[in-house]
Write an enzyme that holds these catalytic residues in place. Structure first.
Site, PDB file in Angstrom:
ATOM      1  N   GLN A   1      -4.581  -1.338   9.685  1.00 38.84           N
ATOM      2  CA  GLN A   1      -4.605  -2.674   9.098  1.00 38.84           C
ATOM      3  C   GLN A   1      -5.180  -3.682  10.095  1.00 38.84           C
ATOM      4  OE1 GLN A   1      -3.848  -3.161   5.914  1.00 38.84           O
ATOM      5  NE2 GLN A   1      -3.976  -5.369   5.857  1.00 38.84           N
TER       6      GLN A   1
ATOM      7  N   ASP B   1     -11.138   3.047   4.295  1.00 38.51           N
ATOM      8  CA  ASP B   1     -11.529   1.635   4.278  1.00 38.51           C
ATOM      9  C   ASP B   1     -13.052   1.484   4.241  1.00 38.51           C
ATOM     10  OD1 ASP B   1      -9.584  -0.372   4.291  1.00 38.51           O
ATOM     11  OD2 ASP B   1      -9.041   0.011   6.386  1.00 38.51           O
TER      12      ASP B   1
ATOM     13  N   LYS C   1       0.837  -1.207   0.000  1.00 39.14           N
ATOM     14  CA  LYS C   1       0.000   0.000   0.000  1.00 39.14           C
ATOM     15  C   LYS C   1       0.873   1.259   0.000  1.00 39.14           C
ATOM     16  CE  LYS C   1      -3.881  -2.370   2.156  1.00 39.14           C
ATOM     17  NZ  LYS C   1      -4.773  -2.590   3.295  1.00 39.14           N
TER      18      LYS C   1
HETATM   19  N1  L34 Z   1      -7.993  -2.183   7.415  1.00 37.49           N
HETATM   20  N2  L34 Z   1      -7.378  -4.336   6.886  1.00 37.49           N
HETATM   21  C1  L34 Z   1      -7.847  -3.139   6.487  1.00 37.49           C
HETATM   22  N3  L34 Z   1      -8.158  -2.867   5.200  1.00 37.49           N
HETATM   23  C2  L34 Z   1      -8.020  -3.807   4.246  1.00 37.49           C
HETATM   24  O1  L34 Z   1      -8.382  -3.559   2.987  1.00 37.49           O
HETATM   25  C3  L34 Z   1      -7.496  -5.063   4.609  1.00 37.49           C
HETATM   26  N4  L34 Z   1      -7.239  -6.057   3.693  1.00 37.49           N
HETATM   27  C4  L34 Z   1      -7.506  -7.449   4.068  1.00 37.49           C
HETATM   28  C5  L34 Z   1      -6.789  -7.700   5.408  1.00 37.49           C
HETATM   29  N5  L34 Z   1      -6.862  -6.574   6.327  1.00 37.49           N
HETATM   30  C6  L34 Z   1      -7.224  -5.322   5.950  1.00 37.49           C
HETATM   31  C7  L34 Z   1      -6.273  -6.021   2.757  1.00 37.49           C
HETATM   32  O2  L34 Z   1      -5.659  -5.002   2.454  1.00 37.49           O
HETATM   33  C8  L34 Z   1      -6.897  -8.220   2.907  1.00 37.49           C
HETATM   34  N6  L34 Z   1      -6.088  -7.246   2.191  1.00 37.49           N
HETATM   35  C9  L34 Z   1      -5.247  -7.560   1.102  1.00 37.49           C
HETATM   36  C10 L34 Z   1      -4.547  -6.574   0.409  1.00 37.49           C
HETATM   37  C11 L34 Z   1      -3.715  -6.886  -0.637  1.00 37.49           C
HETATM   38  C12 L34 Z   1      -3.552  -8.181  -1.031  1.00 37.49           C
HETATM   39  C13 L34 Z   1      -4.243  -9.171  -0.375  1.00 37.49           C
HETATM   40  C14 L34 Z   1      -5.088  -8.859   0.681  1.00 37.49           C
HETATM   41  C15 L34 Z   1      -2.611  -8.473  -2.160  1.00 37.49           C
HETATM   42  O3  L34 Z   1      -2.018  -7.604  -2.724  1.00 37.49           O
HETATM   43  N7  L34 Z   1      -2.413  -9.744  -2.503  1.00 37.49           N
HETATM   44  C16 L34 Z   1      -1.506 -10.137  -3.541  1.00 37.49           C
HETATM   45  C17 L34 Z   1      -0.470 -11.077  -2.971  1.00 37.49           C
HETATM   46  C18 L34 Z   1       0.364 -10.433  -1.914  1.00 37.49           C
HETATM   47  C19 L34 Z   1       1.278 -11.385  -1.170  1.00 37.49           C
HETATM   48  O4  L34 Z   1       2.263 -11.851  -1.779  1.00 37.49           O
HETATM   49  O5  L34 Z   1       1.026 -11.667   0.012  1.00 37.49           O
HETATM   50  C20 L34 Z   1      -2.291 -10.807  -4.652  1.00 37.49           C
HETATM   51  O6  L34 Z   1      -1.820 -10.789  -5.768  1.00 37.49           O
HETATM   52  O7  L34 Z   1      -3.351 -11.352  -4.358  1.00 37.49           O
END
Ligand code: L34
Length: 295
Positions: free
Chosen positions: A98, A121, A54
């Site tokens: 987060q 959020d 982020k």
């Molecule tokens: N406050 N907490 C708050 N806001 C959010 O919007 C989140 N979330 C969830 C967990 N807690 C939170 C996220 O940001 C889940 N989440 C999230 C964000 C990004 C990715 C996955 C979940 C993401 O970029 N995933 C990548 C892989 C990243 C890795 O290697 O771990 C993908 O390509 O899916």
């Protein structure tokens, strides 16, 4: 049928270009930029990875951004005071805490403390309520990313049978609410299934659009999917470690089997995840623009 695989990474890139251009324009006109603070409590590896992504994106888009790391044993009082500080900081337009938070901190209390105008959020009850009545200022990031993927993927949402698997406050409940609104990119018939549902497959097999946020690898197998359905996989399960020492990820959908039956499917990684991050940037830009109007 073999499904079109819709890359969240690619769609996210397009939207980021749009945001970046708008930030530059606003900077030239007003001399200021959107400001985002991400607050991370503790060192949960998944949370560290998401928050790092982020921050990196915020910087790439020309935002003013702060990564605020706090120790696992921060008190609730201290965390609330920190939020209050950013509520009053004029350079900050978006505040993200987060989740999940350590058990000794009351999550609801923390989310209530964020100024709704800076709640990028959209987890504050005021913003949740606005979403439900169709008056959303911010849409929560993951559901907003899902909706955008469907729209940009050319999926007809109006009149579609949508089945959502999972009823979390972050994904299931808000996406269900968003897609049933009488609005563009919505107007669907929505069913939410969950751990209390008697026959989950009976519902998922009816879905034109299947949105899966179950938090369990292979929760959805090919026999549970209708031929030609659009399948959005929200799951990010850490199922092991790659030879390079990175986390090995899998979604909630049995991708290889389901892609032979669906018309459209999102991969994990590279599907909904990158869209979540991008929609956070979009909300922060909106919060910034809102603050300009109220100066
Ligand atoms: N406050 N907490 C708050 N806001 C959010 O919007 C989140 N979330 C969830 C967990 N807690 C939170 C996220 O940001 C889940 N989440 C999230 C964000 C990004 C990715 C996955 C979940 C993401 O970029 N995933 C990548 C892989 C990243 C890795 O290697 O771990 C993908 O390509 O899916």
């Amino acid at each position: 049928m073999s499904a079109k695989i819709i890359s969240g990474t690619e769609v996210a890139k397009q939207i980021r270009e749009e945001i970046k251009a708008e930030v530059q324009e606003l900077k030239a006109k007003y001399g200021s930029v959107p400001g985002l603070v991400t607050i991370l409590v503790g060192e949960n590896p998944a949370s560290v990875s998401y928050v790092t992504a982020k921050q990196k994106t915020a910087k790439e888009l020309g935002f003013y951004s702060i990564q605020d790391n706090q120790p696992e044993d921060i008190t609730e009082e201290q965390l609330l005071a920190l939020i209050d500080k950013y509520n009053k900081d004029e350079k900050i337009h978006g505040i993200l805490v987060q989740l999940p938070l350590p058990k000794h901190i009351n999550e609801t209390k923390v989310l209530y403390a964020i100024d709704p105008d800076k709640d990028v959020d959209a987890f504050h009850p005021v913003n949740v309520g606005k979403l439900v009545i169709g008056e959303a200022v911010f849409k929560p990031c993951t559901p907003a990313g899902i909706q955008e993927l469907l729209i940009r993927g050319g999926v007809e949402i109006s009149g579609a049978e949508v089945v959502v698997v999972g009823r979390s406050n972050i994904v299931g409940k808000p996406i269900a609410n968003m897609l049933l609104q009488k609005a563009k990119g919505a107007n669907a018939t929505v069913t939410v299934v969950h751990t209390g549902t008697k026959d989950i497959a009976a519902h998922t097999r009816r879905a034109d659009i299947l949105i899966v946020a179950a938090g369990k690898p292979k929760a959805i197998t090919a026999d549970m999917v209708k031929e030609g359905a659009a399948v959005i996989d929200v799951g990010v399960n850490r199922i092991g470690v790659t030879p390079e020492g990175k986390a090995k990820l899998a979604g909630d959908v049995d991708f290889d089997a389901v892609k032979e039956k669906a018309s459209l499917i999102t991969p994990v990684p590279g599907g909904v995840g990158p869209m979540t991050i991008t929609m956070l940037m979009k909300n922060t830009l909106e919060a910034f623009k809102y603050s300009l109007k109220n100066k």
